[in-house]
Design an enzyme around this catalytic site. Structure first.
Site, PDB file in Angstrom:
ATOM      1  N   CYS A  38       5.798   1.467   5.123  1.00 37.29           N
ATOM      2  CA  CYS A  38       4.805   0.615   5.762  1.00 37.29           C
ATOM      3  C   CYS A  38       3.925  -0.145   4.755  1.00 37.29           C
ATOM      4  O   CYS A  38       3.779   0.253   3.603  1.00 37.29           O
ATOM      5  CB  CYS A  38       3.886   1.405   6.700  1.00 37.29           C
ATOM      6  SG  CYS A  38       4.724   2.612   7.719  1.00 37.29           S
ATOM      7  N   ARG A  39       3.424  -1.240   5.238  1.00 35.08           N
ATOM      8  CA  ARG A  39       2.448  -2.086   4.543  1.00 35.08           C
ATOM      9  C   ARG A  39       1.449  -2.525   5.602  1.00 35.08           C
ATOM     10  O   ARG A  39       1.826  -2.722   6.754  1.00 35.08           O
ATOM     11  CB  ARG A  39       3.100  -3.350   3.952  1.00 35.08           C
ATOM     12  CG  ARG A  39       4.326  -3.139   3.064  1.00 35.08           C
ATOM     13  CD  ARG A  39       3.978  -2.894   1.618  1.00 35.08           C
ATOM     14  NE  ARG A  39       3.582  -1.516   1.423  1.00 35.08           N
ATOM     15  CZ  ARG A  39       3.072  -1.035   0.264  1.00 35.08           C
ATOM     16  NH1 ARG A  39       2.894  -1.828  -0.758  1.00 35.08           N
ATOM     17  NH2 ARG A  39       2.725   0.218   0.149  1.00 35.08           N
TER      18      ARG A  39
END
Lengths: 274, 274, 274, 274
Positions: free
Chosen positions: B2-3
């Site tokens: 994730c970002r």
């Protein structure tokens, strides 16, 4: 509130039962006649035994009537035992992990119905699931929790006794919360060899459930129906609604009853949660 | 793993930050440079404050780079405060209920990271969630359980203290199970007025997290950059990876630290789970 | 065969018309009362003018009644002019590029109805589209081709004349192929300032289409209805089916007629394909 | 720009080739090593011959690596001949009708590559498709149009000659438009008995394409590799990228060449568009 269909018998291409009958399960997804809702458009599932190890499962979130992949699979998968399910959500999310059948090892499970007050009881019921089974709960439905309660109480050894205990627990929990009519449950359970069909509700007014008559009877009743003439041996269809208006072909499974379809004579006996 | 990206400041059309920068969040979904995985293609989420009551949330299961609806929304939604998130699953299902941001009332929550051994601890951690919040858990991620633990410990009154207790509980539970490096957590939390950005991991090697410099500094550094010249007042971007190679614009948030972006001077202080 | 709704007037949160009325458009997706099909579950679309440049478009392939993102958008997007559409496919694929509204520059287009024999005529009709517009056809519906025929004939300058020519061409082509009842068309077209509503079919038995009465009339008829009391000025709703049983509120648009909703007095005139 | 795999040989469970090899096709969807793009996350397709009439097709719009249904099908479908494809769109929509393999009767078709300037030439190329085949074009890709051009020129009788004419037409059309490097094409075509693999590009720098060595050679090279020891008879794998680093196992198909895998000796000959 869902419709389901189970097949046990000679290997058939799945579409013979899902798509081809006049009132097949996919037609029921759009035009259910006996369900609480006429539309069962909140997802679809098929679990089958055939090639490969154990049952395969296809879960779709699109309505069954418009799912191009379902049409492909149904016309290219052959199986001697399968469960199919069209969903009408009672509020939980439309996602693959909420589609039936649920699977555990060789076992498949479908549910038409509802646990009333589930949101209120969810935590308590999930706590009653065996810790080692907890991680197997992937979605958010009442049905999946019921299946895991069944597994907790030994469904793999004795499905009937296990589900009597599981549903008994649901009813006891509901009573504690002052929730009436704890459960509506038309259930299908199979290990690939035997198929159990349960019809039960706390209030004694259960969703409809039918089983097809003996092969010989069916053939004699409809000598001109090509499809029915192919029925033979121990072939059995269990279904929420008859696939066609064929007097004599469909026997209603009685209230508070479980039917076991198996090699040799089938069995029917009372179902009594405790 | 994730970002994410958070914006606090003047109202902007969301695409200005998601799509238009050279290395905007959507580009990071396909070509992350600092993440554990280069591809974050397992869903997307946007939570924003603007028209209507409370935050709106859009959750997509398709990769952000190919989601036509996301492109539409990003170019037609204006917001002074939003959180966006691209997901790379660590094993749980790709479904909308597993997409960030998670929401509770006016609050939004995003998480980049993982609770190690979550499958083993899931039941225990879910039990620690306040019973009245239990029904709010709709998906199957570690992140959503962490958010609900935070809510259980008073996130709506004091997010920092609540998440210190929540993560402390996760670490204590992991220790009991002999699980090392209990948690990796780059977290974003907002109520629409203030934005908290947490950077913490049990092992002290946390995922990257950056905040943009003061508006005046940014403008002076890049007098010829039209986009950056529009930055003003208390505008702040918090992001897992810098949106472009702009020396001086991005300040790394230190290990074990929480940054509070708010009207008036921002605050930064140590984050210590207990 | 689809249902649609158009709003022109004061800025409103979209859900006020899609979800909140007793028989709002989303309810019509599941329980249409006047449509050819009761279920319109093959996708959804919303096109709106508000923040950002030009109209935004959201296309969903899930049934409108179960689309969580739609509910979010509807409650967080405000617009003075929008078109919404629920789809029941007449055979073409359920995919975003087949969802209405279709867009070209500032223009939006929705269609309830069908071009009969479209599969047979598709090539010929696509050839009649201006070559420079051809690449804009992204899906496979009759509706999108009709829109591009309209654009070819100058829809952006004069929508009525252009659609008279476009539908005239469809009818001539059908005649050549010996196809009867060439077209059923309840159409909505807007540039963000004006809204045209067309009701036409070759056989003169067109799908239903209604427009709401003048604001003052509505308020006087239902002094106790809080929602209706908020109607004011030039607010107008155009819809395939009335949103509620409110005698006096809904005026049927006559056969072979086009209504133009615009600032100042609306206009209604015959629609005659040539 | 896509990756594909074809199997011809003894019946195998599909996952043996898609999921189990170290660098199987699904791994290539996330980590392609030889492709123009490392990520092929814009949809997936499987076409197989087995149970039921003609080939079955499964098309998914989610990335192959995260598609739960694909994993199920791959582990429960057995086939002696199948084509699988992971897509990286060059701009057209991510939708099932744009997923490979495309099907016509008993024929399947996959394409890795691109027609340059397709948007500009689309109308002209579609016009060159036989009118009676036009309605079979359901999506918006260059690949599907190329397949239908092949069908127009007799692909069902002589695939090589038909595709030489189809690609020749594309190149001639591109030249007329001043478009360079008209086509990149690694193609797989099968009727369920024979499998053609084409490697061609206008500029003579074609996408990679490999075929596995003779069964006996493979077994002798890797006597300790249990999977490879099962290879026998006329088993052949054709694939965009080798499934593992196994020197001697993978033969590159030369530039401007078509390989025919069939019962009896395979054939390889030059491919020359005209």
């Amino acid at each position: 509130m869902c419709r389901w269909l189970g097949w046990s018998g000679q290997p058939v291409i799945v579409e013979e039962l899902l798509f081809k009958p006049k009132h097949g399960l996919v037609d029921q997804s759009l035009h259910s006649r006996m369900g609480v809702e006429t539309t069962n458009g909140d997802g679809f599932g098929l679990g089958w035994y055939g090639q490969g190890d154990g049952p395969g499962v296809y879960h779709g979130v699109a309505p069954a009537w418009g799912d191009a992949n379902l049409r492909e699979l149904a016309s290219h998968i052959e199986s001697h035992m399968f469960l199919a399910h069209v969903r009408a959500t009672t509020g939980t999310a439309i996602q693959q992990t909420n589609c039936h059948p649920f699977r555990h090892g060789r076992w498949l499970f479908v549910h038409n119905g509802v646990i009333n007050g589930f949101e209120e009881m969810r935590r308590e019921l999930m706590l009653a699931v065996a810790p080692e089974l907890f991680a197997g709960i992937k979605g958010s439905t009442d049905s999946e929790v019921l299946f895991h309660l069944g597994l907790t109480f030994g469904l793999e050894e004795d499905p009937v006794a296990a589900l009597e205990r599981a549903i008994g627990l649901v009813e006891a929990t509901a009573e504690k919360h002052g929730i009436e009519n704890a459960i509506q449950a038309s259930l299908g359970v199979t290990d690939g060899e035997r198929l159990w069909a349960f019809r039960y509700s706390t209030e004694g007014k259960s969703r409809s459930l039918f089983v097809s008559a003996e092969a010989e009877t069916v053939r004699e009743l409809y000598p001109d129906n090509a499809r029915l003439q192919r029925i033979r041996g121990e072939d059995r269809i269990v279904v929420s609604e008859p696939l066609a208006d064929l007097p004599g072909v469909w026997h209603e499974i009685p209230e508070s009853t479980v039917l076991l379809v198996q090699p040799g004579p089938d069995q029917q006996r009372p179902f009594q949660p405790r």
